[in-house]
Motif scaffolding. Sequence first.
Motif, PDB file in Angstrom:
ATOM      1  N   PHE A   1       0.834  -1.207   0.000  1.00  0.00           N
ATOM      2  CA  PHE A   1       0.000   0.000   0.000  1.00  0.00           C
ATOM      3  C   PHE A   1       0.867   1.254   0.000  1.00  0.00           C
ATOM      4  O   PHE A   1       1.981   1.250   0.534  1.00  0.00           O
ATOM      5  CB  PHE A   1      -0.896   0.037   1.246  1.00  0.00           C
ATOM      6  N   LYS A   2       0.314   2.302  -0.574  1.00  0.00           N
ATOM      7  CA  LYS A   2       0.900   3.643  -0.463  1.00  0.00           C
ATOM      8  C   LYS A   2      -0.086   4.521   0.283  1.00  0.00           C
ATOM      9  O   LYS A   2      -1.271   4.580  -0.067  1.00  0.00           O
ATOM     10  CB  LYS A   2       1.189   4.243  -1.848  1.00  0.00           C
ATOM     11  N   LEU A   3       0.403   5.198   1.304  1.00  0.00           N
ATOM     12  CA  LEU A   3      -0.407   6.115   2.095  1.00  0.00           C
ATOM     13  C   LEU A   3       0.151   7.522   1.914  1.00  0.00           C
ATOM     14  O   LEU A   3       1.322   7.769   2.204  1.00  0.00           O
ATOM     15  CB  LEU A   3      -0.363   5.716   3.567  1.00  0.00           C
ATOM     16  N   THR A   4      -0.683   8.425   1.416  1.00  0.00           N
ATOM     17  CA  THR A   4      -0.276   9.812   1.203  1.00  0.00           C
ATOM     18  C   THR A   4      -1.034  10.696   2.185  1.00  0.00           C
ATOM     19  O   THR A   4      -2.263  10.687   2.229  1.00  0.00           O
ATOM     20  CB  THR A   4      -0.567  10.259  -0.242  1.00  0.00           C
ATOM     21  N   THR A   5      -0.295  11.460   2.987  1.00  0.00           N
ATOM     22  CA  THR A   5      -0.896  12.278   4.040  1.00  0.00           C
ATOM     23  C   THR A   5      -1.445  13.581   3.450  1.00  0.00           C
ATOM     24  O   THR A   5      -1.163  13.934   2.300  1.00  0.00           O
ATOM     25  CB  THR A   5       0.144  12.619   5.119  1.00  0.00           C
ATOM     26  N   PRO A   6      -2.234  14.325   4.241  1.00  0.00           N
ATOM     27  CA  PRO A   6      -2.790  15.592   3.748  1.00  0.00           C
ATOM     28  C   PRO A   6      -1.734  16.590   3.273  1.00  0.00           C
ATOM     29  O   PRO A   6      -2.003  17.389   2.384  1.00  0.00           O
ATOM     30  CB  PRO A   6      -3.549  16.134   4.968  1.00  0.00           C
ATOM     31  N   SER A   7      -0.524  16.530   3.833  1.00  0.00           N
ATOM     32  CA  SER A   7       0.523  17.461   3.406  1.00  0.00           C
ATOM     33  C   SER A   7       1.370  16.919   2.263  1.00  0.00           C
ATOM     34  O   SER A   7       2.303  17.576   1.809  1.00  0.00           O
ATOM     35  CB  SER A   7       1.437  17.810   4.590  1.00  0.00           C
ATOM     36  N   GLY A   8       1.063  15.688   1.804  1.00  0.00           N
ATOM     37  CA  GLY A   8       1.777  15.130   0.668  1.00  0.00           C
ATOM     38  C   GLY A   8       2.922  14.196   1.012  1.00  0.00           C
ATOM     39  O   GLY A   8       3.653  13.749   0.123  1.00  0.00           O
ATOM     40  N   LYS A   9       3.079  13.858   2.302  1.00  0.00           N
ATOM     41  CA  LYS A   9       4.105  12.889   2.678  1.00  0.00           C
ATOM     42  C   LYS A   9       3.663  11.489   2.224  1.00  0.00           C
ATOM     43  O   LYS A   9       2.472  11.170   2.233  1.00  0.00           O
ATOM     44  CB  LYS A   9       4.326  12.896   4.187  1.00  0.00           C
TER      45      LYS A   9
END
Length: 271
Positions: A34-42
């Motif tokens: 999986f890839k998890l992208t945070t609200p700030s783009g991390k």
Amino acid sequence: MRKLNWILALVLMVPAVVLAAGKTELTWYGHSAFKLTTPSGKVLLIDPWITNPANKNGKEDLAKLDKADLVLITHGHFDHVGNSVEIAKKTGAKLVSTFDLGKALATYGGYPEKQMGFDTQGNFGGELNLLDGEVKITFIPAIHSSTVVAPEGSADKDIHDGGNPGGFVVSVKNGPTIYHTGDTDVFSDMALIAKFDKVDVMLACIGGHFTMGPKRAAEAVRLVHPGMVVPMHYGTFPVLDGTPEAFGTALKKEGAKARLRVMKIGETLTF
């Protein structure tokens, strides 16, 4: 003057509004990747075997991965270490794992040793606050095994101890809390997870043979009480014959109230 002050106040509020409106994205590459992208783009990658047999676009997906901040690996088996070394060398991503697994991956598995340390290594029950506090990662035990082998083409043909297997609870600031089970059987202490974190999304292995199958995974869901459950680690090989359909039936039989969300490979969920 009042109008000027009002405009200035509005301008100062914009970054906070934009940040609050950010979304968390979860992409499945098949198997347990999986890839998890945070609200700030991390960008966090979990068990990134991007080129697994179930992902027909694996090579293209791997080539497109030019940014990663953290690589989380649940245990040392090849189908979970996956393409992590290549990704780490390309992006500089730090390794999040237990100390034992991290040491084995650096010594035998080819992961850059400079991209791991006390800040991103832990053990079960421990919590890490990373990426300027945007994510909290809790180490969760698993019932499985963990070994590490050297990259293909290496003269080292031995099998090395990879410490104890595990999973992760990843809590995203202004976003969801996600539990990735890793490879595991159901165990009664899964009920403790909900005592400390309200899990919004549970990524549950259901394939059977090497992990819990649909029936036992349904019991795991009942113990964890997530809002949503996404099945993973099935269908990649013939022996992983657990299916989402059987899992759905088992969830109903167990009375588990989580919403079943079957993802397609390459699909992204937005929270």
